[in-house]
Design a protein around this motif. Sequence first.
Motif, PDB file in Angstrom:
ATOM      1  N   MET A 173      30.559  48.331  64.138  1.00  0.00           N
ATOM      2  CA  MET A 173      29.898  50.020  65.323  1.00  0.00           C
ATOM      3  C   MET A 173      28.927  49.694  65.790  1.00  0.00           C
ATOM      4  O   MET A 173      28.669  50.223  66.698  1.00  0.00           O
ATOM      5  CB  MET A 173      30.150  50.952  64.255  1.00  0.00           C
ATOM      6  N   LEU A 174      28.370  48.215  65.373  1.00  0.00           N
ATOM      7  CA  LEU A 174      26.491  48.364  65.577  1.00  0.00           C
ATOM      8  C   LEU A 174      27.606  47.840  67.167  1.00  0.00           C
ATOM      9  O   LEU A 174      26.810  47.508  67.800  1.00  0.00           O
ATOM     10  CB  LEU A 174      26.009  47.488  65.433  1.00  0.00           C
ATOM     11  N   ARG A 175      27.690  46.409  67.294  1.00  0.00           N
ATOM     12  CA  ARG A 175      28.254  45.929  68.806  1.00  0.00           C
ATOM     13  C   ARG A 175      29.208  47.191  69.818  1.00  0.00           C
ATOM     14  O   ARG A 175      28.380  46.809  70.885  1.00  0.00           O
ATOM     15  CB  ARG A 175      29.108  44.617  68.809  1.00  0.00           C
ATOM     16  N   ALA A 176      29.970  47.805  69.001  1.00  0.00           N
ATOM     17  CA  ALA A 176      30.451  48.804  70.110  1.00  0.00           C
ATOM     18  C   ALA A 176      29.356  50.024  70.521  1.00  0.00           C
ATOM     19  O   ALA A 176      30.289  50.639  72.073  1.00  0.00           O
ATOM     20  CB  ALA A 176      31.829  49.486  69.036  1.00  0.00           C
ATOM     21  N   THR A 177      28.232  50.442  69.542  1.00  0.00           N
ATOM     22  CA  THR A 177      27.346  51.368  70.196  1.00  0.00           C
ATOM     23  C   THR A 177      26.139  50.769  71.376  1.00  0.00           C
ATOM     24  O   THR A 177      25.715  51.472  71.815  1.00  0.00           O
ATOM     25  CB  THR A 177      26.726  52.121  69.141  1.00  0.00           C
ATOM     26  N   ALA A 178      25.971  49.260  71.420  1.00  0.00           N
ATOM     27  CA  ALA A 178      25.045  48.987  72.275  1.00  0.00           C
ATOM     28  C   ALA A 178      25.656  48.649  72.887  1.00  0.00           C
ATOM     29  O   ALA A 178      25.191  48.537  74.331  1.00  0.00           O
ATOM     30  CB  ALA A 178      25.320  47.153  70.628  1.00  0.00           C
TER      31      ALA A 178
END
Length: 198
Positions: free
Chosen positions: A133-138
């Motif tokens: 989720m962090l990578r996708a959002t970033a």
Amino acid sequence: MNLLPVKKAILSVTDKSGLADFGAFLVDNGCELVSTGGTKKMLADAGLPVTSVSDITDFPEILGGRVKTLHPHIHGGILADKDDPSHMETLREFGIEPFDLICVNLYNFADAVAKGLDLKAAVEQIDIGGPTMLRATAKNFHSICVVPDPKYYPVVRKEIEEKGGISLEFRKEMAALTFKLVSEYDAMITEYLSNNDA
């Protein structure tokens, strides 16, 4: 998109410091909260309205919590480019609502290692859904804001209070910080696995 209004957010954190206050601030500013497990319980216990991720995915958490946010109804809502009409049409076609803010911090793998857990137990503390989720959002900072640590809550609040939303400049800054954080997390796991026998 320059100024991002925050109307729907996922909060799913290991470090729950300041979480209830941050959640209350978001709700007071018209944001719907979505959450998982212990984070959802803490928000609900604080009297905040919060929707379970399982209600969004129409699928329960499985495999002892290993699989809960890895679902198109979550990642479609995270990765959609809000400036691309075809992306927004796809969301409408599949009944997916876009998210505006993802607040995630990771399982404390360093703590697991420090406790001297055996390899099998330590591996269970490797976060999968969180970094995803962090990578996708970033990656999608043009359309969504990532918040990877409680220390950024006051800055996010200030953005919303002063501007009515979150600026593109701030979202880009948070994206860079998030990729650095996830890289360091992966490097720590790499070192641990390289130095411990199966």
